[in-house]
Write an enzyme that holds these catalytic residues in place. Structure first.
Site, PDB file in Angstrom:
ATOM      1  N   ILE A 185       0.778  -1.172   0.032  1.00 48.63           N
ATOM      2  CA  ILE A 185      -0.186   0.035   0.046  1.00 48.63           C
ATOM      3  C   ILE A 185       0.919   1.221  -0.208  1.00 48.63           C
ATOM      4  O   ILE A 185       0.815   2.211  -0.785  1.00 48.63           O
ATOM      5  CB  ILE A 185      -0.837  -0.006   1.240  1.00 48.63           C
ATOM      6  CG1 ILE A 185      -1.933  -1.357   1.156  1.00 48.63           C
ATOM      7  CG2 ILE A 185      -1.812   1.185   1.001  1.00 48.63           C
ATOM      8  CD1 ILE A 185      -2.895  -1.460   2.278  1.00 48.63           C
ATOM      9  N   ASP A 287      -9.699   5.767   9.475  1.00 46.61           N
ATOM     10  CA  ASP A 287     -10.601   4.663   8.977  1.00 46.61           C
ATOM     11  C   ASP A 287     -10.592   3.445  10.018  1.00 46.61           C
ATOM     12  O   ASP A 287     -11.711   2.688   9.774  1.00 46.61           O
ATOM     13  CB  ASP A 287     -10.022   4.390   7.691  1.00 46.61           C
ATOM     14  CG  ASP A 287     -10.984   3.388   6.872  1.00 46.61           C
ATOM     15  OD1 ASP A 287     -12.188   3.642   6.952  1.00 46.61           O
ATOM     16  OD2 ASP A 287     -10.276   2.408   6.656  1.00 46.61           O
ATOM     17  N   GLU A 292     -13.865  -1.947  17.490  1.00 46.74           N
ATOM     18  CA  GLU A 292     -14.942  -1.661  16.340  1.00 46.74           C
ATOM     19  C   GLU A 292     -16.046  -2.465  16.475  1.00 46.74           C
ATOM     20  O   GLU A 292     -16.013  -3.652  16.955  1.00 46.74           O
ATOM     21  CB  GLU A 292     -14.164  -1.877  14.943  1.00 46.74           C
ATOM     22  CG  GLU A 292     -12.916  -1.171  14.600  1.00 46.74           C
ATOM     23  CD  GLU A 292     -12.394  -1.197  13.232  1.00 46.74           C
ATOM     24  OE1 GLU A 292     -12.869  -2.083  12.596  1.00 46.74           O
ATOM     25  OE2 GLU A 292     -11.430  -0.442  12.854  1.00 46.74           O
ATOM     26  N   HIS A 317     -13.869   1.935   8.610  1.00 47.04           N
ATOM     27  CA  HIS A 317     -12.938   0.895   8.083  1.00 47.04           C
ATOM     28  C   HIS A 317     -13.249   0.351   6.920  1.00 47.04           C
ATOM     29  O   HIS A 317     -13.568  -0.866   6.555  1.00 47.04           O
ATOM     30  CB  HIS A 317     -12.948  -0.379   9.076  1.00 47.04           C
ATOM     31  CG  HIS A 317     -11.856  -1.204   8.846  1.00 47.04           C
ATOM     32  ND1 HIS A 317     -11.406  -2.055  10.058  1.00 47.04           N
ATOM     33  CD2 HIS A 317     -10.803  -1.608   7.828  1.00 47.04           C
ATOM     34  CE1 HIS A 317     -10.255  -2.631   9.682  1.00 47.04           C
ATOM     35  NE2 HIS A 317      -9.987  -2.407   8.463  1.00 47.04           N
ATOM     36  N   GLY A 320     -10.511  -0.791   2.087  1.00 48.83           N
ATOM     37  CA  GLY A 320     -10.475  -1.811   1.001  1.00 48.83           C
ATOM     38  C   GLY A 320     -11.760  -1.989   0.439  1.00 48.83           C
ATOM     39  O   GLY A 320     -11.964  -2.933  -0.242  1.00 48.83           O
TER      40      GLY A 320
END
Length: 439
Positions: A185, A287, A292, A317, A320
């Protein structure tokens, strides 16, 4: 149905008269309709279709499962596919009696107890690269949004406020991007940022060949002190947890921007809040979070102070979460799982020895494949080879990873009586974790 049990009769096969290359033999001692696949968290349809094409039973859920519901579902499945919310702990894996493999349809695998899975002979596969472009593009969008304060202007307009300002709004051209973690990335982001006219520096614990004109720095402190934008792209490890705290944020240039699209534990949230509210940070994009929710809905209440921070982009999140990335992830992970189930190949497994053998030819009617997962202790291979001494071993490959070792062997001149005897002898070895025979 125990996939490991080779009691079914050998299939009748005829030799092909074609002059073309022989087709690979279908290595299945089981009825594919009996293989049970459980897919959670809305795994992409490409994976569902890939499994259905094999004839497997496929059960899908759009959400993560937890507690007793997860334990009940995992008890009799052969493969489970998850994303980032489902937690496969030791307690859960201890209930999975038939589980052969786990597919993480995402980059990370920290939601799985990898060590427990390995000790049970359960291979874990993920997709570490398929969403790299999606995350890199998101970071570019976040940098432009932060530099122009688009998030705040958008919220003001929704409240009926017209606030046309240029103060503290900038182009990203000519600015310095500091990338922490120059993997797939980070390196893609580097190329995109340079195309936008930015200068790129990066920090990584490994010495890496830069792309374009990017420059590797020796310390994180040096990067923080010179970057206008700091973007984090490191995995969750003990050495990366809480790596960005109050000291690191104060080391950044006044008015700089911090972006975390990596893991929620990397940035200390109270320090981030303080940096934004004090004005030391010009803005931030987050993000990922230390904790979570397991499902969509009104559950995100752990960080209420973040909601009042200026020029802060908060996303759930979704780094992707593009159609392209999810399609590629679905294809990559499902292909690895099908290969492991049908042929035993473990290339791409994160907790497991990675080995593979070329497919057995269709005209090799008397050849079977032995898959032997065992404890990595001295003398095991000698014992296995003594058991195989009465057979012709066409090919054999073995490797180990930590406490686990894996042997693949293609054996010819095997009758049905040989199959049952061979299986019983192999499974009786003290080091045996899981044995399968495919034919």
């Amino acid at each position: 149905m125990a996939i490991e049990n080779p009691s079914n009769a050998l299939p009748d096969r005829t030799r092909s008269g074609s002059l073309s290359m022989p087709k690979p033999k279908q290595l299945r001692p089981f009825k594919t309709a009996e293989v049970k696949i459980l897919l959670l968290e809305n795994v992409n349809e490409t994976a569902v279709k890939a499994f259905q094409k094999q004839g497997y039973q496929v059960e899908t859920y759009t959400k993560a499962l937890v507690g007793d519901e997860l334990i009940q579902k995992i008890r009799d499945v052969h493969v489970i596919g998850i994303r980032s919310k489902t937690k496969l702990t030791k307690q859960v894996l201890d209930e999975a009696q038939n589980l052969l493999a786990i597919g993480c349809f995402c980059i990370g695998t920290n939601q799985v107890d990898l060590q427990t899975a390995a000790k049970k002979g359960i291979a874990v596969f993920n997709s570490p690269f398929s969403n790299s472009r999606s995350v890199a593009e998101l970071v570019i969008g976040e940098m432009v949004t932060l530099a122009r304060q688009l998030g705040d202007r958008n919220m003001e307009m929704h409240k009926g406020i017209w606030n046309k300002v240029s103060k503290n709004c900038y182009e990203i051209r000519g600015k310095v991007l500091g990338i922490v973690g120059y993997g797939h990335i980070g390196s893609q982001l580097s190329v995109l940022a340079e195309a936008m006219g930015m200068s790129v520096v990066f920090y990584d614990v490994l010495q890496i060949m830069p792309l374009g004109t990017a420059k590797q720095l020796e310390t994180l402190e040096e990067l923080l002190s010179m970057a206008d934008f700091v973007s984090l792209h490191v995995p969750e490890l003990e050495e990366t947890k809480n790596m960005i705290g109050d000291r690191e944020i104060k080391s950044m240039k006044k008015g700089a921007y911090l972006l975390n699209n990596a893991r929620g534990t990397i940035v200390q949230v109270p320090a981030l809040i303080q940096g934004l509210k004090s004005g030391h940070l010009g803005g931030a994009a987050v993000d990922v979070y230390p904790k979570e929710p397991a499902s969509n809905g009104p559950h995100f209440t752990d960080y209420p102070e973040l909601l009042d921070c200026p020029n802060l982009i908060m996303t759930p999140h979704i780094g992707g979460s593009t159609e392209e990335a999810q399609r590629m992830i679905g294809l990559e992970v499902s292909s690895a799982l099908v290969r492991f189930i049908n042929e035993g190949g473990s290339i791409g497994a994160v907790n497991f020895p990675e080995i593979d053998l070329r497919a057995i030819r269709e005209d090799d009617t008397d050849v079977v494949r032995l898959l032997y997962i065992h404890q990595n202790i001295p003398g095991v291979l000698r014992s296995i080879n003594e058991i195989l001494a009465d057979h012709n071993v066409e090919k054999q490959y073995s490797d180990s990873k930590g406490d686990i070792a894996y042997v693949m062997a293609d054996i010819s001149n095997v009758t049905q009586d040989h199959l049952q005897s061979l299986y019983e002898k192999i499974t009786a070895t003290p080091a045996n974790i899981r044995t399968r025979i495919l034919y």
